[in-house]
Design an enzyme around this catalytic site. Structure first.
Site, PDB file in Angstrom:
ATOM      1  N   TYR A 237       0.714  -1.225   0.243  1.00  0.00           N
ATOM      2  CA  TYR A 237       0.085  -0.054   0.083  1.00  0.00           C
ATOM      3  C   TYR A 237       0.876   1.208   0.002  1.00  0.00           C
ATOM      4  O   TYR A 237       0.488   2.284   0.660  1.00  0.00           O
ATOM      5  CB  TYR A 237      -0.940   0.146   1.398  1.00  0.00           C
TER       6      TYR A 237
ATOM      7  N   LYS B 135       6.033 -14.499   2.566  1.00  0.00           N
ATOM      8  CA  LYS B 135       5.706 -15.256   1.228  1.00  0.00           C
ATOM      9  C   LYS B 135       6.785 -15.285   0.270  1.00  0.00           C
ATOM     10  O   LYS B 135       6.850 -14.997  -0.944  1.00  0.00           O
ATOM     11  CB  LYS B 135       4.611 -14.537   0.486  1.00  0.00           C
TER      12      LYS B 135
ATOM     13  N   ASP C  69      -0.567 -17.899   3.399  1.00  0.00           N
ATOM     14  CA  ASP C  69      -1.507 -18.749   2.863  1.00  0.00           C
ATOM     15  C   ASP C  69      -1.774 -19.922   4.067  1.00  0.00           C
ATOM     16  O   ASP C  69      -2.711 -20.099   4.698  1.00  0.00           O
ATOM     17  CB  ASP C  69      -1.320 -19.460   1.665  1.00  0.00           C
TER      18      ASP C  69
ATOM     19  N   ASP D 267      -3.445  -6.854   6.890  1.00  0.00           N
ATOM     20  CA  ASP D 267      -4.798  -6.523   6.431  1.00  0.00           C
ATOM     21  C   ASP D 267      -5.848  -7.439   6.589  1.00  0.00           C
ATOM     22  O   ASP D 267      -6.805  -7.604   7.167  1.00  0.00           O
ATOM     23  CB  ASP D 267      -4.730  -5.244   5.174  1.00  0.00           C
TER      24      ASP D 267
ATOM     25  N   ASP E 270      -8.450  -8.890   9.772  1.00  0.00           N
ATOM     26  CA  ASP E 270     -10.001  -9.394   9.507  1.00  0.00           C
ATOM     27  C   ASP E 270     -10.509 -10.496   9.856  1.00  0.00           C
ATOM     28  O   ASP E 270     -11.305 -10.863  10.262  1.00  0.00           O
ATOM     29  CB  ASP E 270     -10.556  -8.984   8.085  1.00  0.00           C
TER      30      ASP E 270
END
Ligand code: ATP
Length: 363
Positions: free
Chosen positions: A138, A189, A222, A246, A250
């Protein structure tokens, strides 16, 4: 008598309902013989401001915030304004402009909350997610060329710097060290993203040497989603990039019972600029104006703000009031399967804060 200057930015949607509730709790707290007072200044930035002025906040808005001790934020989002405008025009502008590089999100199952995981009790889910908050995916770097033509190209460039990576990981190791389990999971990752994420892993290894008492491991993002569901008790403090955290946070909020409960702190650890505190939920336009928004996320946000202001006793008092409220099903709002209103929960939490013995009265 200490005085804290607090900026309140309700923003959009239910932010306009839960931020006043948070402010009410702070006012009750200060009135209870505490050794501090709050001076609030309210800023009407957000979607309505955009319709009047063509921007989500004024050009010199950051300057008005710089003199504050903390910012209490509601949410930014409007059904009639594109999301990237509301997000970049207000929340991200403040986070980047005030260098709030550590986004911290605790998640745990509060008393009385029916969380979705079977075989998972409150002791099994007690996490803090640390999200890099100023760069990465971002960063805002990128662009679009040949717009509308078949050869159109669009890029969002993930920018990761050594300085940005090191400071967030150092923050996370320090936070993990301060928690009883001293356990950190570094989300990565680096199998598929072979440049920036490999650097991220290398820096984690370097920073870890300064924290020999912190046990840490690495998890692919993942695999992390499955681990959060299948082995929640194996996690404590978690650090991840802007995008990864992010998404994971959630998931954490949902696993802890509701989006309406969780808080977030956007921290500038060096304290040159104020930090910003907000509930994790968004503007929730579907329930706006109905008086049924759950204010618990904002009350917990207030707890994080008080901790940041080094008012640990006051923070504990508000947290106790929250837990007292969640433990009572009659004080559950619709998101928790109940029928309580924002005002019911606010009244109960404020009454509990007011009834608690004040440190001054005890002295
Ligand atoms: P935004 O676009 O600003 O992120 P959104 O409506 O897409 O907002 P959220 O605000 O995060 O997303 O809300 C998702 C759903 O969760 C909403 O439809 C709402 O019903 C519910 N919800 C979120 N926060 C609360 C809350 N504090 N109290 C009750 N329900 C909530």
């Amino acid at each position: 008598m200490k005085r804290y200057r607090i900026a309140t930015i309700p923003g959009d949607g239910i932010g306009k309902e839960v931020v006043p509730a948070g402010r009410q709790a702070l006012e009750v707290l200060a009135a209870r013989g505490s050794e501090f007072r709050f001076e609030f200044e309210d800023f009407d930035w957000g979607g309505d401001y955009y319709r009047r002025h063509g921007s989500m906040m004024p050009a010199d808005g950051l300057e008005a915030l710089k003199g504050k001790d903390a910012i209490l934020f509601g949410s930014a989002g409007d059904p009639h304004i594109p999301d990237h405008i509301t997000l970049w025009g207000l929340r991200l502008k403040i986070c980047q402009g005030l260098d709030q590089y550590a986004n911290v999100r605790p998640a745990r199952i509060l008393p009385g909350i029916d969380a979705p995981l079977k075989r998972c009790g409150p002791a099994d889910l007690n996490w803090v997610i640390v999200r890099e908050n100023t760069e990465g995916e971002y960063s805002g770097a990128g662009g679009r060329v040949h717009q509308g033509f078949p050869i159109e190209v669009a890029t969002d460039l993930s920018v990761m710097t050594r300085a940005g990576t090191e400071r967030i990981q150092r923050y996370a190791f320090r936070l993990a060290q301060s928690r009883p389990r001293k356990l950190l999971t570094v989300v990565t990752k680096s199998n598929a993203q072979r440049h920036a994420m490999v650097m991220w892993d290398e820096i984690a290894q370097e920073v870890a040497k300064d924290f020999p008492d912190v046990a840490w491991d690495k998890e692919m993002v993942d695999a992390m989603t499955a681990r959060m569901v299948n082995r929640p008790a194996s996690l404590d403090t978690i650090v991840a990039t802007n995008l990864h955290a992010d998404i994971l946070s959630d998931l954490a909020a949902a696993l802890a019972g509701s989006l309406g409960i969780g808080p977030t702190a956007n921290i500038h650890p060096e304290r040159v600029y104020p930090s910003m505190f907000e509930p994790i939920h968004g503007s929730a336009f579907d329930i706006m104006g109905k008086g049924i928004a759950n204010p618990v996320g904002t009350f917990w946000t207030v707890v994080m703000m008080l901790e940041h202001l080094d008012e640990a006793d006051a923070a504990r008092r508000v947290m106790a009031a929250i837990e007292h409220a969640t433990a009572n099903p009659k004080l559950h709002t619709r998101d928790l399967g109940g029928s309580a209103t924002t005002a019911d929960v606010t009244e109960a939490v404020c009454a509990h804060i007011a009834a608690a013995k004040s440190p001054l009265a005890a002295a």
